[in-house]
Design a protein around this motif. Sequence first.
Motif, mmCIF file in Angstrom:
data_model
loop_
_atom_site.group_PDB
_atom_site.id
_atom_site.type_symbol
_atom_site.label_atom_id
_atom_site.label_comp_id
_atom_site.label_asym_id
_atom_site.label_seq_id
_atom_site.Cartn_x
_atom_site.Cartn_y
_atom_site.Cartn_z
ATOM 1 N N PHE A 10 0.823 -1.202 0.000
ATOM 2 C CA PHE A 10 0.000 0.000 0.000
ATOM 3 C C PHE A 10 0.857 1.251 0.000
ATOM 4 O O PHE A 10 1.908 1.296 0.640
ATOM 5 C CB PHE A 10 -0.925 0.019 1.224
ATOM 6 C CG PHE A 10 -1.847 -1.160 1.267
ATOM 7 C CD1 PHE A 10 -2.932 -1.245 0.419
ATOM 8 C CD2 PHE A 10 -1.611 -2.210 2.142
ATOM 9 C CE1 PHE A 10 -3.774 -2.344 0.444
ATOM 10 C CE2 PHE A 10 -2.439 -3.303 2.179
ATOM 11 C CZ PHE A 10 -3.531 -3.381 1.328
ATOM 12 N N VAL A 11 0.404 2.259 -0.729
ATOM 13 C CA VAL A 11 1.052 3.566 -0.745
ATOM 14 C C VAL A 11 -0.009 4.613 -0.453
ATOM 15 O O VAL A 11 -1.202 4.395 -0.662
ATOM 16 C CB VAL A 11 1.752 3.865 -2.086
ATOM 17 C CG1 VAL A 11 2.897 2.916 -2.323
ATOM 18 C CG2 VAL A 11 0.782 3.819 -3.243
ATOM 19 N N GLU A 12 0.468 5.750 0.043
ATOM 20 C CA GLU A 12 -0.461 6.810 0.416
ATOM 21 C C GLU A 12 -0.110 8.078 -0.344
ATOM 22 O O GLU A 12 1.045 8.460 -0.438
ATOM 23 C CB GLU A 12 -0.362 7.064 1.919
ATOM 24 C CG GLU A 12 -1.361 8.075 2.434
ATOM 25 C CD GLU A 12 -1.243 8.236 3.934
ATOM 26 O OE1 GLU A 12 -0.535 9.175 4.366
ATOM 27 O OE2 GLU A 12 -1.842 7.420 4.656
ATOM 28 N N GLY A 13 -1.142 8.694 -0.888
ATOM 29 C CA GLY A 13 -0.996 10.011 -1.490
ATOM 30 C C GLY A 13 -1.707 10.995 -0.588
ATOM 31 O O GLY A 13 -2.691 10.648 0.074
ATOM 32 N N SER A 14 -1.192 12.217 -0.543
ATOM 33 C CA SER A 14 -1.827 13.201 0.329
ATOM 34 C C SER A 14 -1.835 14.569 -0.321
ATOM 35 O O SER A 14 -1.125 14.815 -1.297
ATOM 36 C CB SER A 14 -1.119 13.252 1.681
ATOM 37 O OG SER A 14 0.205 13.703 1.516
ATOM 38 N N ALA A 15 -2.658 15.445 0.231
ATOM 39 C CA ALA A 15 -2.748 16.824 -0.232
ATOM 40 C C ALA A 15 -3.087 17.712 0.950
ATOM 41 O O ALA A 15 -3.596 17.233 1.979
ATOM 42 C CB ALA A 15 -3.820 16.949 -1.318
ATOM 43 N N ASN A 16 -2.793 19.009 0.793
ATOM 44 C CA ASN A 16 -3.126 20.012 1.808
ATOM 45 C C ASN A 16 -2.554 19.636 3.174
ATOM 46 O O ASN A 16 -3.281 19.530 4.153
ATOM 47 C CB ASN A 16 -4.627 20.253 1.856
ATOM 48 C CG ASN A 16 -4.982 21.529 2.576
ATOM 49 O OD1 ASN A 16 -4.134 22.369 2.823
ATOM 50 N ND2 ASN A 16 -6.251 21.669 2.923
ATOM 51 N N GLN A 17 -1.250 19.415 3.214
ATOM 52 C CA GLN A 17 -0.523 19.059 4.439
ATOM 53 C C GLN A 17 -1.126 17.840 5.147
ATOM 54 O O GLN A 17 -1.234 17.797 6.372
ATOM 55 C CB GLN A 17 -0.454 20.242 5.411
ATOM 56 C CG GLN A 17 0.421 21.382 4.954
ATOM 57 C CD GLN A 17 -0.335 22.402 4.114
ATOM 58 O OE1 GLN A 17 -1.525 22.609 4.313
ATOM 59 N NE2 GLN A 17 0.359 23.020 3.188
ATOM 60 N N GLY A 18 -1.544 16.865 4.374
ATOM 61 C CA GLY A 18 -2.057 15.627 4.949
ATOM 62 C C GLY A 18 -3.503 15.664 5.382
ATOM 63 O O GLY A 18 -3.995 14.714 5.996
ATOM 64 N N LYS A 19 -4.221 16.737 5.046
ATOM 65 C CA LYS A 19 -5.634 16.803 5.433
ATOM 66 C C LYS A 19 -6.495 15.876 4.592
ATOM 67 O O LYS A 19 -7.606 15.542 4.971
ATOM 68 C CB LYS A 19 -6.150 18.239 5.354
ATOM 69 C CG LYS A 19 -5.544 19.127 6.434
ATOM 70 C CD LYS A 19 -6.137 20.506 6.407
ATOM 71 C CE LYS A 19 -5.518 21.346 7.527
ATOM 72 N NZ LYS A 19 -6.053 22.700 7.523
ATOM 73 N N ILE A 20 -5.956 15.472 3.450
ATOM 74 C CA ILE A 20 -6.594 14.434 2.631
ATOM 75 C C ILE A 20 -5.542 13.376 2.377
ATOM 76 O O ILE A 20 -4.434 13.671 1.933
ATOM 77 C CB ILE A 20 -7.118 14.985 1.295
ATOM 78 C CG1 ILE A 20 -8.276 15.934 1.526
ATOM 79 C CG2 ILE A 20 -7.522 13.835 0.378
ATOM 80 C CD1 ILE A 20 -8.910 16.443 0.271
ATOM 81 N N LYS A 21 -5.901 12.126 2.661
ATOM 82 C CA LYS A 21 -4.995 11.002 2.434
ATOM 83 C C LYS A 21 -5.755 9.919 1.676
ATOM 84 O O LYS A 21 -6.874 9.572 2.049
ATOM 85 C CB LYS A 21 -4.477 10.440 3.752
ATOM 86 C CG LYS A 21 -3.633 11.418 4.539
ATOM 87 C CD LYS A 21 -3.196 10.830 5.867
ATOM 88 C CE LYS A 21 -2.432 11.848 6.676
ATOM 89 N NZ LYS A 21 -2.114 11.351 8.010
ATOM 90 N N ILE A 22 -5.123 9.408 0.648
ATOM 91 C CA ILE A 22 -5.711 8.332 -0.136
ATOM 92 C C ILE A 22 -4.718 7.182 -0.153
ATOM 93 O O ILE A 22 -3.547 7.357 -0.492
ATOM 94 C CB ILE A 22 -6.047 8.783 -1.561
ATOM 95 C CG1 ILE A 22 -7.098 9.897 -1.514
ATOM 96 C CG2 ILE A 22 -6.537 7.598 -2.401
ATOM 97 C CD1 ILE A 22 -7.485 10.449 -2.852
ATOM 98 N N THR A 23 -5.186 6.015 0.237
ATOM 99 C CA THR A 23 -4.359 4.819 0.243
ATOM 100 C C THR A 23 -4.781 3.933 -0.922
ATOM 101 O O THR A 23 -5.977 3.667 -1.094
ATOM 102 C CB THR A 23 -4.523 4.051 1.569
ATOM 103 O OG1 THR A 23 -4.215 4.946 2.652
ATOM 104 C CG2 THR A 23 -3.598 2.854 1.628
ATOM 105 N N VAL A 24 -3.796 3.501 -1.710
ATOM 106 C CA VAL A 24 -4.055 2.593 -2.829
ATOM 107 C C VAL A 24 -3.079 1.430 -2.758
ATOM 108 O O VAL A 24 -2.002 1.542 -2.180
ATOM 109 C CB VAL A 24 -3.930 3.297 -4.208
ATOM 110 C CG1 VAL A 24 -4.933 4.415 -4.359
ATOM 111 C CG2 VAL A 24 -2.536 3.809 -4.449
ATOM 112 N N SER A 25 -3.483 0.309 -3.355
ATOM 113 C CA SER A 25 -2.554 -0.819 -3.464
ATOM 114 C C SER A 25 -1.608 -0.540 -4.627
ATOM 115 O O SER A 25 -1.874 0.318 -5.471
ATOM 116 C CB SER A 25 -3.319 -2.119 -3.705
ATOM 117 O OG SER A 25 -3.804 -2.160 -5.036
ATOM 118 N N ALA A 26 -0.506 -1.270 -4.674
ATOM 119 C CA ALA A 26 0.437 -1.118 -5.783
ATOM 120 C C ALA A 26 -0.182 -1.587 -7.098
ATOM 121 O O ALA A 26 0.355 -1.309 -8.162
ATOM 122 C CB ALA A 26 1.728 -1.873 -5.498
#
Length: 107
Positions: free
Chosen positions: A30-46
Amino acid sequence: MFGDLQGMMGKLKETQQKIEETKKRLDTVFVEGSANQGKIKITVSANRVVKNIAIDSGLLEDKEELEDYLIIAMNDALKKANTINDAELAAAAKDGMPNIPGLDMFK
């Protein structure tokens, strides 16, 4: 000649099996993408399957801002997942490729 062909076909079958095993394993990476200093986090599988979305409640007031940050976070996560996916599958394919003249692109 046919012995070499059988050996190559066996090697190709092993490579396909390694690739399939790698794809299954990538479902657990799993990897995590984020925006706005981590106020939004999206986790996706590879394998690029969304597993979780976390949104800070302070962002729920502005729909357009939220949508923009979701896009940024999603693209960040997918970029990371693509990098891992491409590298892992290329490695699995490269390791199992038989030495066939003209197919040096995998080496």
